[in-house]
Design a protein around this motif. Structure first.
Motif, short mmCIF file in Angstrom:
data_model
loop_
_atom_site.label_atom_id
_atom_site.label_comp_id
_atom_site.label_asym_id
_atom_site.label_seq_id
_atom_site.Cartn_x
_atom_site.Cartn_y
_atom_site.Cartn_z
N MET A 109 40.78 57.23 37.46
CA MET A 109 41.85 57.26 38.44
C MET A 109 41.65 56.12 39.44
O MET A 109 40.57 55.94 39.96
CB MET A 109 41.86 58.61 39.16
N LEU A 110 42.72 55.37 39.69
CA LEU A 110 42.65 54.25 40.63
C LEU A 110 42.69 54.74 42.07
O LEU A 110 43.42 55.67 42.40
CB LEU A 110 43.82 53.29 40.41
N LYS A 111 41.90 54.11 42.91
CA LYS A 111 41.93 54.40 44.34
C LYS A 111 43.14 53.71 44.95
O LYS A 111 43.49 52.59 44.58
CB LYS A 111 40.66 53.88 45.03
N GLN A 136 46.91 37.96 50.77
CA GLN A 136 47.37 37.26 49.56
C GLN A 136 46.24 37.12 48.55
O GLN A 136 46.46 37.26 47.34
CB GLN A 136 47.95 35.89 49.90
N ALA A 137 45.02 36.86 49.04
CA ALA A 137 43.87 36.77 48.14
C ALA A 137 43.63 38.11 47.44
O ALA A 137 43.32 38.14 46.25
CB ALA A 137 42.63 36.33 48.91
N LEU A 138 43.79 39.21 48.17
CA LEU A 138 43.63 40.53 47.56
C LEU A 138 44.74 40.81 46.54
O LEU A 138 44.48 41.36 45.46
CB LEU A 138 43.63 41.62 48.63
N ILE A 139 45.97 40.45 46.88
CA ILE A 139 47.09 40.64 45.95
C ILE A 139 46.85 39.82 44.68
O ILE A 139 47.03 40.33 43.57
CB ILE A 139 48.42 40.23 46.62
N ASP A 140 46.42 38.58 44.84
CA ASP A 140 46.14 37.72 43.67
C ASP A 140 45.01 38.29 42.83
O ASP A 140 45.08 38.28 41.59
CB ASP A 140 45.80 36.30 44.12
N ILE A 190 40.85 41.13 38.80
CA ILE A 190 39.54 41.12 39.45
C ILE A 190 39.28 42.46 40.14
O ILE A 190 38.18 42.99 40.09
CB ILE A 190 39.42 39.94 40.44
N ILE A 191 40.31 42.98 40.80
CA ILE A 191 40.22 44.32 41.39
C ILE A 191 40.70 45.30 40.33
O ILE A 191 41.87 45.29 39.95
CB ILE A 191 41.08 44.44 42.66
N THR A 192 39.78 46.13 39.83
CA THR A 192 40.12 47.02 38.72
C THR A 192 40.05 48.50 39.08
O THR A 192 40.56 49.32 38.33
CB THR A 192 39.17 46.77 37.53
#
Length: 66
Positions: A1-3, A17-21, A27-29
């Motif tokens: 389950m995704l947080k 924007q860096a987090l969105i990208d 990269i963020i899974t």
């Protein structure tokens, strides 16, 4: 389950924007950005979030003198 991730912003949103990208590129899974909150309703970061389909809240801070 995704947080579910909420991001607090106040300005242009380059870090957002860096987090969105990073989210888009995989990269963020383990989570997904679902909300961006700003104390500045005119912050460009809110537009960045809207462009990415992320819900936003722009709060107006009210100071009450004693």
């Amino acid at each position: 389950m995704l947080k579910r991730i909420a991001v607090l912003v106040s300005g242009g949103g380059t870090n957002l924007q860096a987090l969105i990208d990073a989210q888009k590129s995989g990269i963020i899974t383990s989570g997904v950005i679902t909300l961006v909150i700003s104390n500045n309703p005119d912050a460009y970061a809110l537009q960045r979030a809207k462009n990415a389909g992320i819900n936003t809240v722009g709060a107006i801070t009210v100071f009450i003198a004693d």
